[in-house]
Scaffold this motif. Structure first.
Motif, PDB file in Angstrom:
ATOM      1  N   GLY A 153       6.078  21.153  -3.929  1.00 23.75           N
ATOM      2  CA  GLY A 153       6.667  21.916  -2.843  1.00 23.75           C
ATOM      3  C   GLY A 153       7.079  21.037  -1.676  1.00 23.75           C
ATOM      4  N   LYS A 154       6.246  20.051  -1.360  1.00 24.45           N
ATOM      5  CA  LYS A 154       6.544  19.076  -0.321  1.00 24.45           C
ATOM      6  C   LYS A 154       6.019  17.725  -0.770  1.00 24.45           C
ATOM      7  N   ALA A 155       6.629  16.657  -0.267  1.00 19.12           N
ATOM      8  CA  ALA A 155       6.193  15.308  -0.641  1.00 19.12           C
ATOM      9  C   ALA A 155       6.282  14.383   0.564  1.00 19.12           C
ATOM     10  N   ARG A 156       5.298  13.527   0.673  1.00 19.52           N
ATOM     11  CA  ARG A 156       5.299  12.470   1.688  1.00 19.52           C
ATOM     12  C   ARG A 156       4.934  11.149   1.007  1.00 19.52           C
TER      13      ARG A 156
ATOM     14  N   LEU B 119      11.914  14.804  -4.573  1.00 15.14           N
ATOM     15  CA  LEU B 119      10.814  15.318  -5.390  1.00 15.14           C
ATOM     16  C   LEU B 119      10.598  16.819  -5.235  1.00 15.14           C
ATOM     17  N   VAL B 120      11.128  17.392  -4.166  1.00 16.37           N
ATOM     18  CA  VAL B 120      10.879  18.809  -3.886  1.00 16.37           C
ATOM     19  C   VAL B 120      11.517  19.683  -4.962  1.00 16.37           C
ATOM     20  N   GLY B 121      10.696  20.599  -5.495  1.00 21.11           N
ATOM     21  CA  GLY B 121      11.159  21.496  -6.540  1.00 21.11           C
ATOM     22  C   GLY B 121      11.115  20.911  -7.935  1.00 21.11           C
ATOM     23  N   LYS B 122      10.650  19.665  -8.050  1.00 17.77           N
ATOM     24  CA  LYS B 122      10.586  19.000  -9.346  1.00 17.77           C
ATOM     25  C   LYS B 122       9.161  19.046  -9.910  1.00 17.77           C
ATOM     26  N   PRO B 123       9.029  19.081 -11.222  1.00 16.18           N
ATOM     27  CA  PRO B 123       7.693  18.949 -11.817  1.00 16.18           C
ATOM     28  C   PRO B 123       7.087  17.587 -11.474  1.00 16.18           C
TER      29      PRO B 123
ATOM     30  N   SER C  44       0.849  -1.191   0.000  1.00 21.39           N
ATOM     31  CA  SER C  44       0.000   0.000   0.000  1.00 21.39           C
ATOM     32  C   SER C  44       0.880   1.235   0.000  1.00 21.39           C
ATOM     33  N   VAL C  45       0.314   2.339  -0.496  1.00 19.56           N
ATOM     34  CA  VAL C  45       1.059   3.597  -0.582  1.00 19.56           C
ATOM     35  C   VAL C  45       0.168   4.740  -0.128  1.00 19.56           C
ATOM     36  N   ALA C  46       0.663   5.519   0.818  1.00 17.05           N
ATOM     37  CA  ALA C  46       0.041   6.793   1.173  1.00 17.05           C
ATOM     38  C   ALA C  46       0.912   7.882   0.582  1.00 17.05           C
ATOM     39  N   ALA C  47       0.363   8.622  -0.373  1.00 15.68           N
ATOM     40  CA  ALA C  47       1.111   9.671  -1.062  1.00 15.68           C
ATOM     41  C   ALA C  47       0.452  11.017  -0.795  1.00 15.68           C
ATOM     42  N   ALA C  48       1.250  12.013  -0.466  1.00 17.31           N
ATOM     43  CA  ALA C  48       0.731  13.349  -0.182  1.00 17.31           C
ATOM     44  C   ALA C  48       1.695  14.378  -0.760  1.00 17.31           C
ATOM     45  N   LEU C  49       1.146  15.341  -1.485  1.00 15.26           N
ATOM     46  CA  LEU C  49       1.966  16.366  -2.132  1.00 15.26           C
ATOM     47  C   LEU C  49       1.425  17.752  -1.830  1.00 15.26           C
ATOM     48  N   GLU C  50       2.329  18.693  -1.722  1.00 16.86           N
ATOM     49  CA  GLU C  50       1.962  20.114  -1.705  1.00 16.86           C
ATOM     50  C   GLU C  50       2.424  20.679  -3.037  1.00 16.86           C
ATOM     51  N   MET C  51       1.475  21.191  -3.820  1.00 16.43           N
ATOM     52  CA  MET C  51       1.776  21.598  -5.186  1.00 16.43           C
ATOM     53  C   MET C  51       1.782  23.113  -5.329  1.00 16.43           C
ATOM     54  N   ASP C  52       2.699  23.621  -6.144  1.00 15.09           N
ATOM     55  CA  ASP C  52       2.741  25.022  -6.552  1.00 15.09           C
ATOM     56  C   ASP C  52       2.681  25.031  -8.065  1.00 15.09           C
ATOM     57  N   GLY C  53       1.442  25.101  -8.571  1.00 13.43           N
ATOM     58  CA  GLY C  53       1.262  24.874  -9.999  1.00 13.43           C
ATOM     59  C   GLY C  53       1.560  23.427 -10.297  1.00 13.43           C
TER      60      GLY C  53
END
Length: 329
Positions: free
Chosen positions: A254-257, A277-281, A241-250
């Motif tokens: 911005g942040k990844a879990r 992943l931070v700062g990457k498209p 299982s995978v719990a994925a969480a992202l903070e996106m700027d466009g």
């Protein structure tokens, strides 16, 4: 099942006063009773905590939520504030067990689930987790459901919880109380890898009771996803299982879990991988690179090498779905 004493204290202090090495706290009992019926757990005294005032979900001063340890899994999953602010947690809880079990299971008890390893439940065979020093037959036995990360020579079991995978990604904090008073434990530290003491699943002392779980204000509500891969859709534990969480700027992260379930003795996170992943498209290429880094140290057993490829695909898919706003499970 062995004979045992039974108490139902009226407050937390009384419950803790009764606790000790031969006691167990019981709420829903959805795992403990199974263990007792199989003679895996043989407590001399059950302390029923269902009457304690630990059934509320309240807002914290910092903007997060404090979940009482006795909130049922069903009430947690459908709580309006959880659905709104922490959909990742709601998805994970609803992916676990059956509706009947979710109605009974408590939030605190979910953290204390023990492995579903076949050998752990079979008292006719040795098991280091059940009887330290007797051996780990899963290493050379049927090990399809076992760990590919963080295992040791002593134990290759996995943690069974779905909820805990989401809590790991959300960086929850566990509130506990014992004879020494109150303390908090970062979720990443609460569960243990097996090492040389696989019989110890977590950092709780014998007299400590989980009273609540705190969620930080940072919820990743707009870009999260819980993906569970299992043998059947109804009431099955995760292969991966995978719990994925992202903070996106466009379109930029911005942040990844990222937290994995079904692959280790505890929910598995690697903050160094998340930082990649931070700062990457938010592209499949970057998600694939993160997945490869997350699984670089995987050590599959004879029957579970498929989990490495399965986990890689699941990480990419979960991150891709989170990037576009999540996907219903």
């Amino acid at each position: 099942m062995n004979p045992f004493a039974y108490s139902k204290p009226a407050d937390v202090s009384a419950a803790i006063h009764l606790s000790g090495p031969a006691t167990r706290f019981i709420a829903g009992g959805t795992n403990l009773l199974d263990l007792m019926k199989e003679n895996v757990a043989r407590p001399e005294h059950l302390i029923d905590i269902t009457g304690l005032p630990l059934k509320d979900v309240t807002e914290t001063a910092s903007g997060g939520l404090l979940i009482g340890a006795l909130v049922s899994n069903a009430d947690l999953a459908w709580h309006p504030l959880i659905e709104q602010r922490y959909p990742l947690l709601s998805q994970a809880v609803l992916a676990g067990a059956s509706p009947q079990l979710r109605n009974m299971a408590s939030t605190g008890g979910n953290l204390l689930q023990r492995t579903r390893c076949y050998y752990f439940y079979d008292t006719k065979v040795p098991c280091n987790k059940r009887e330290p020093g007797t051996g780990c037959p899963a290493k050379d036995g049927v090990n399809r459901i076992h760990a590919i990360l963080g295992a040791s020579d002593q134990c290759v079991a996995t943690h069974p919880s779905d909820m805990c995978v989401a809590l790991a990604a959300l960086e929850a904090v566990v509130h506990v109380q014992g004879r020494g008073g109150l303390r908090t434990i970062e979720f990443a530290d609460f569960h243990r890898l097996p090492g040389d003491t696989p019989e110890r699943d977590n950092l709780l002392a014998d007299d400590e009771l989980i009273t609540g779980i705190e969620l930080p204000a940072e919820s990743f509500a707009g870009h999260s996803n819980y993906l569970k891969i299992r043998d059947r859709a109804s009431y099955a534990f995760a292969l991966v299982s995978v719990a994925a969480a992202l903070e996106m700027d466009g379109g930029v992260i911005g942040k990844a879990r990222i937290a994995l379930g079904g692959v280790a003795h505890k929910p598995w996170r690697d903050k160094a991988v998340e930082q990649l992943l931070v700062g990457k498209p938010a592209t499949r290429e970057h998600f694939a690179a993160a997945a490869d880094a997350m699984l670089a140290d995987a050590q599959p057993l004879a029957h579970n090498a498929f989990k490495v490829k399965l986990a890689r695909r699941a990480i990419i898919r979960a991150l891709s779905d989170a990037a576009v706003g999540g996907a219903a499970q």
